[in-house]
Design a protein around this motif. Structure first.
Motif, PDB file in Angstrom:
ATOM      1  N   ARG A 163     -12.958  32.160  36.964  1.00  0.00           N
ATOM      2  CA  ARG A 163     -13.525  31.174  37.907  1.00  0.00           C
ATOM      3  C   ARG A 163     -12.449  30.224  38.403  1.00  0.00           C
ATOM      4  N   GLY A 164     -11.557  29.806  37.500  1.00  0.00           N
ATOM      5  CA  GLY A 164     -10.485  28.901  37.905  1.00  0.00           C
ATOM      6  C   GLY A 164      -9.556  29.530  38.926  1.00  0.00           C
ATOM      7  N   LEU A 165      -9.191  30.773  38.702  1.00  0.00           N
ATOM      8  CA  LEU A 165      -8.335  31.474  39.664  1.00  0.00           C
ATOM      9  C   LEU A 165      -9.052  31.661  40.999  1.00  0.00           C
ATOM     10  N   ARG A 166     -10.356  31.983  40.942  1.00  0.00           N
ATOM     11  CA  ARG A 166     -11.133  32.145  42.182  1.00  0.00           C
ATOM     12  C   ARG A 166     -11.187  30.841  42.966  1.00  0.00           C
ATOM     13  N   THR A 167     -11.144  29.720  42.268  1.00  0.00           N
ATOM     14  CA  THR A 167     -11.152  28.415  42.935  1.00  0.00           C
ATOM     15  C   THR A 167      -9.758  28.078  43.456  1.00  0.00           C
ATOM     16  N   LEU A 168      -8.749  28.304  42.642  1.00  0.00           N
ATOM     17  CA  LEU A 168      -7.388  27.925  42.989  1.00  0.00           C
ATOM     18  C   LEU A 168      -6.857  28.673  44.217  1.00  0.00           C
ATOM     19  N   VAL A 169      -7.278  29.917  44.421  1.00  0.00           N
ATOM     20  CA  VAL A 169      -6.781  30.661  45.588  1.00  0.00           C
ATOM     21  C   VAL A 169      -7.223  30.007  46.897  1.00  0.00           C
ATOM     22  N   LYS A 170      -8.209  29.135  46.828  1.00  0.00           N
ATOM     23  CA  LYS A 170      -8.651  28.426  48.033  1.00  0.00           C
ATOM     24  C   LYS A 170      -7.768  27.232  48.359  1.00  0.00           C
ATOM     25  N   THR A 171      -7.023  26.759  47.357  1.00  0.00           N
ATOM     26  CA  THR A 171      -6.288  25.510  47.563  1.00  0.00           C
ATOM     27  C   THR A 171      -4.775  25.640  47.474  1.00  0.00           C
ATOM     28  N   THR A 172      -4.268  26.794  47.074  1.00  0.00           N
ATOM     29  CA  THR A 172      -2.805  26.935  46.970  1.00  0.00           C
ATOM     30  C   THR A 172      -2.355  28.291  47.500  1.00  0.00           C
ATOM     31  N   THR A 173      -1.161  28.279  48.039  1.00  0.00           N
ATOM     32  CA  THR A 173      -0.508  29.536  48.429  1.00  0.00           C
ATOM     33  C   THR A 173       0.701  29.792  47.544  1.00  0.00           C
ATOM     34  N   ASP A 174       0.841  28.971  46.507  1.00  0.00           N
ATOM     35  CA  ASP A 174       1.973  29.068  45.579  1.00  0.00           C
ATOM     36  C   ASP A 174       1.749  30.260  44.638  1.00  0.00           C
ATOM     37  N   GLN A 175       2.287  31.398  45.020  1.00  0.00           N
ATOM     38  CA  GLN A 175       2.089  32.626  44.244  1.00  0.00           C
ATOM     39  C   GLN A 175       2.685  32.516  42.846  1.00  0.00           C
ATOM     40  N   GLN A 176       3.789  31.804  42.711  1.00  0.00           N
ATOM     41  CA  GLN A 176       4.411  31.642  41.403  1.00  0.00           C
ATOM     42  C   GLN A 176       3.471  30.878  40.460  1.00  0.00           C
ATOM     43  N   LEU A 178       0.183  30.754  40.639  1.00  0.00           N
ATOM     44  CA  LEU A 178      -0.912  31.673  40.312  1.00  0.00           C
ATOM     45  C   LEU A 178      -0.476  32.700  39.269  1.00  0.00           C
ATOM     46  N   ASN A 179       0.732  33.221  39.426  1.00  0.00           N
ATOM     47  CA  ASN A 179       1.255  34.202  38.469  1.00  0.00           C
ATOM     48  C   ASN A 179       1.444  33.587  37.078  1.00  0.00           C
ATOM     49  N   HIS A 180       1.911  32.340  37.016  1.00  0.00           N
ATOM     50  CA  HIS A 180       2.081  31.672  35.717  1.00  0.00           C
ATOM     51  C   HIS A 180       0.736  31.515  35.007  1.00  0.00           C
ATOM     52  N   ILE A 181      -0.266  31.080  35.744  1.00  0.00           N
ATOM     53  CA  ILE A 181      -1.603  30.913  35.158  1.00  0.00           C
ATOM     54  C   ILE A 181      -2.135  32.260  34.686  1.00  0.00           C
ATOM     55  N   PHE A 182      -1.959  33.268  35.506  1.00  0.00           N
ATOM     56  CA  PHE A 182      -2.399  34.615  35.166  1.00  0.00           C
ATOM     57  C   PHE A 182      -1.698  35.101  33.894  1.00  0.00           C
TER      58      PHE A 182
END
Length: 190
Positions: A163-176, A178-182
């Motif tokens: 759910r957090g990742l699904r929310t964050l993709v709406k507010t950031t384009t910082d792929q790095q 997203l990858n760190h969180i993943f």
């Protein structure tokens, strides 16, 4: 003689999902729904009820489709970590769909204000957590996942991460980012 419907209910409901998903409940007007769905206002009221009833039917349909998609994915006979990895990766992409998740968006927008929305969203989350818990149990029994944590806690953690990742993709384009969180989320399984 009664007129027959000149539209397929699920097709126009899918259009309502797209509009509500993109704009949210409050920002979507009946005029926009009429235009976007391509049917008359009277047909919306006759088929679905008022705006809130249409929204709930759209949310139910989306929730059922998401749950079915997750169920089919998680029940395939493949390594558990790969299934979980792919599920989390799916949170980072929206192939031709609006960003984020309609359930998550709706829960954030209306969950505190609308008991019916909160109940539907939480019911969907609970079902998905049970699917994840079954996969975690399977992974723990096969030795693929460590057994340090209760399967229920791991499934809740993974669902929260999704759910957090699904929310964050709406507010950031910082792929790095997203990858760190993943990567951190996946490291809990090692």
């Amino acid at each position: 003689m009664a007129r027959s419907k000149e539209f397929e209910v699920n097709e126009v409901l899918d259009k309502a999902i797209q509009l509500f998903w993109t704009q949210g409940y409050e920002k979507t007007s009946m005029n926009e729904l009429v235009s976007f769905m391509g049917i008359h206002r009277r047909s919306i009221y006759d088929t679905f009820g008022d705006k809130h009833a249409l929204f709930m039917k759209a949310l139910e349909r989306y929730g059922a489709k998401q749950a079915n998609r997750m169920k089919l994915h998680l029940e395939t006979q493949r390594p558990v970590k790969a299934l979980i990895r792919e599920l989390l990766e799916s949170a980072l992409t929206n192939e031709g769909e609006p960003l984020g998740c309609f359930l998550v968006n709706s829960g954030v927008e209306l969950g505190v204000l609308d008991e019916e929305v909160a109940s539907l969203v939480n019911g969907s989350y609970d079902y998905m957590e049970k699917l994840l818990m079954n996969v975690v149990i399977k992974g723990q029994q096969s030795g693929e996942l460590k057994t340090d944590f209760e399967p229920e806690a791991v499934s809740q953690y993974l669902m929260n991460a999704w759910r957090g990742l699904r929310t964050l993709v709406k507010t950031t384009t910082d792929q790095q980012k997203l990858n760190h969180i993943f990567d951190m989320t996946m490291s809990v399984l090692d």
